[in-house]
Design an enzyme around this catalytic site. Structure first.
Site, PDB file in Angstrom:
ATOM      1  N   TRP A  20       4.000 -22.224 -26.689  1.00 57.41           N
ATOM      2  CA  TRP A  20       4.297 -21.790 -28.055  1.00 57.41           C
ATOM      3  C   TRP A  20       3.189 -20.911 -28.617  1.00 57.41           C
ATOM      4  O   TRP A  20       3.453 -19.966 -29.364  1.00 57.41           O
ATOM      5  CB  TRP A  20       4.587 -22.983 -28.956  1.00 57.41           C
ATOM      6  CG  TRP A  20       5.825 -23.712 -28.536  1.00 57.41           C
ATOM      7  CD1 TRP A  20       5.901 -24.985 -28.049  1.00 57.41           C
ATOM      8  CD2 TRP A  20       7.171 -23.200 -28.521  1.00 57.41           C
ATOM      9  NE1 TRP A  20       7.217 -25.289 -27.744  1.00 57.41           N
ATOM     10  CE2 TRP A  20       8.007 -24.226 -28.017  1.00 57.41           C
ATOM     11  CE3 TRP A  20       7.742 -21.976 -28.883  1.00 57.41           C
ATOM     12  CZ2 TRP A  20       9.391 -24.061 -27.875  1.00 57.41           C
ATOM     13  CZ3 TRP A  20       9.119 -21.816 -28.740  1.00 57.41           C
ATOM     14  CH2 TRP A  20       9.928 -22.844 -28.243  1.00 57.41           C
TER      15      TRP A  20
ATOM     16  N   LYS B 170      11.354 -31.879 -35.200  1.00 58.47           N
ATOM     17  CA  LYS B 170      10.653 -32.835 -34.349  1.00 58.47           C
ATOM     18  C   LYS B 170      10.304 -34.108 -35.131  1.00 58.47           C
ATOM     19  O   LYS B 170      10.656 -35.191 -34.728  1.00 58.47           O
ATOM     20  CB  LYS B 170       9.403 -32.216 -33.743  1.00 58.47           C
ATOM     21  CG  LYS B 170       9.712 -31.461 -32.446  1.00 58.47           C
ATOM     22  CD  LYS B 170       9.495 -30.015 -32.511  1.00 58.47           C
ATOM     23  CE  LYS B 170      10.021 -29.322 -31.254  1.00 58.47           C
ATOM     24  NZ  LYS B 170       9.719 -27.909 -31.266  1.00 58.47           N
TER      25      LYS B 170
ATOM     26  N   ASP C   1       0.363 -23.957 -36.259  1.00 58.47           N
ATOM     27  CA  ASP C   1       1.751 -24.340 -35.963  1.00 58.47           C
ATOM     28  C   ASP C   1       1.710 -25.844 -35.659  1.00 58.47           C
ATOM     29  O   ASP C   1       1.205 -26.263 -34.625  1.00 58.47           O
ATOM     30  CB  ASP C   1       2.246 -23.548 -34.748  1.00 58.47           C
ATOM     31  CG  ASP C   1       3.623 -24.015 -34.253  1.00 58.47           C
ATOM     32  OD1 ASP C   1       4.211 -24.928 -34.878  1.00 58.47           O
ATOM     33  OD2 ASP C   1       4.101 -23.459 -33.244  1.00 58.47           O
TER      34      ASP C   1
END
Ligand SMILES: *Cc1c(COP(=O)(O)O)cnc(C)c1O
Length: 362
Positions: free
Chosen positions: A102, A196, A172
């Site tokens: 990511w 999540k 993030d």
């Protein structure tokens, strides 16, 4: 009703009481004669939900004055572009710490928008550990430093923020947001997709320092500016109202659990049990992640062979343990043990692992 023990990486498990409340309220939200989805986003009814969710985020995280909490769409991937569009002006460069898939994606997007550099990378270790402070080469004049606080695929996590001097730190936090206490004041910006730890897909939470909002570029389309969303309390365009309603439910649940200190203690307990089961298996299970960087949210491991890994996935599903296959890019096994995964679920997994090992010798 049969609910499985859900270890999926995302979209992921949600607290059952939150789903049950949504079910009860689905066709008639609080006597309005319609669902919350069918209410206008400009109605008092919806606005109360929206504002309570923002207030709960501020309360649970102890967000200091001078920050705004925003609901945005397009997920974390959208922020990979929106962040540099706003905060990476011409003539400046942004620093990226690369700790997995990511963060690589975030870096790639920044390079499409402006100048970005790698200020540290975990690549030489196969992303099996977070780079240490003395491995970083930070640019003191960078526009910001970007990190991925938890690496969902590789199973690593930061347990201390890198010190960036006066350069704003942007994180993030998609896969460990609200999993532990957090000093928001150390960050210029935090963003996290909800799916999540804090809700369904379709909404993202961003927390930004007002100065950064104000300093954002003005020559980009209106919808892409943080300032637009901040000025309009995240109601510039129609927000994903049902997703935000569910986020509010999860935030109420987090508060009822005892807040982030309690959530953190439970998460430490869960992770400790699972890593102990891996480490105490006489080498049958192997966690490749460096001990100091082991994530409390995504626990990855290998078995003696790929054939045994396949059998593990199949047998665990039969036992009501779902979502344990590792990410397709790395293989192996992964258990995502987000907030809504209970200690009992983790105990069930640990018991299964001991049994599987006894029945299936290497
Ligand atoms: C899942 C995940 C993403 C991608 O989120 P989208 O909402 O699909 O864009 C980004 N970063 C991290 C750390 C993630 O875990």
């Amino acid at each position: 009703m049969t609910r499985v023990a859900n270890f999926t990486a995302g979209p992921a498990a949600l607290p059952l009481p939150v789903l049950e409340e949504a079910q009860r309220e689905l066709t008639d939200y609080q006597g309005t004669g319609m669902s919350i989805m069918e209410n206008s986003h400009r109605s008092k009814t919806y606005e109360a939900v929206h504002n309570e969710a923002i207030a709960l985020l501020k309360e649970l995280l102890g967000v200091p004055d001078g920050y705004q909490v925003l609901f945005l769409q397009g997920g974390a991937s959208h922020q990979f572009a929106m962040l540099p569009l706003n905060l990476l002006p011409a003539g400046k460069s942004a620093d990226y710490l690369i700790t997995g898939h990511w963060s690589e994606r975030a870096f790639d997007e920044a390079q499409l928008v402006g100048k970005a550099r790698v200020a540290g990378t975990g690549k030489p270790s196969g992303f099996m550990r977070i780079p240490t402070a003395n491995e970083l080469e930070l640019d003191p004049s960078a526009a910001y430093v970007h990190i991925t606080s938890n690496n969902t695929i590789y199973g690593t996590e930061y347990f201390a923020e890198p010190s960036t001097g006066g350069v704003p730190l942007v994180a993030d936090m998609s896969s460990d947001f609200l999993s532990r206490r957090l000093d928001v004041g150390k960050y210029g910006m935090i963003y996290a997709g909800a799916q999540k730890n804090i809700g369904p897909s379709g909404v993202l939470v961003a927390i930004l320092r007002q100065e950064l909002i104000d300093a954002g570029r003005k020559d980009i389309p209106t919808i892409f500016r943080y300032a637009t969303h901040a000025k309009n309390n995240s109601l510039y365009n129609t927000p994903p109202t049902f997703a935000i309603y569910l986020v509010r439910g999860v935030l109420r649940w987090v508060k009822a659990q005892g807040g982030l200190a309690k959530i953190e203690a439970v998460n430490i307990d869960k992770a400790t049990r699972l890593y102990a089961t891996l480490d105490d298996a006489g080498g049958y299970y192997r966690c490749p992640v460096d001990a100091a960087s082991r994530s409390r949210m995504n626990v990855v491991w290998r078995l003696p062979s790929e054939a045994l890994e396949e059998k593990f996935v199949k047998d665990s599903e039969k036992a009501g343990l779902v979502g344990l296959k590792g990410h397709r890019s790395v293989g192996g096994l992964r258990a995502s043990i987000y907030n809504a995964v209970s200690i009992a679920d983790v105990q069930k997994l640990c018991g299964f692992m001991d049994e599987f090992r006894a029945k299936n010798p290497a």
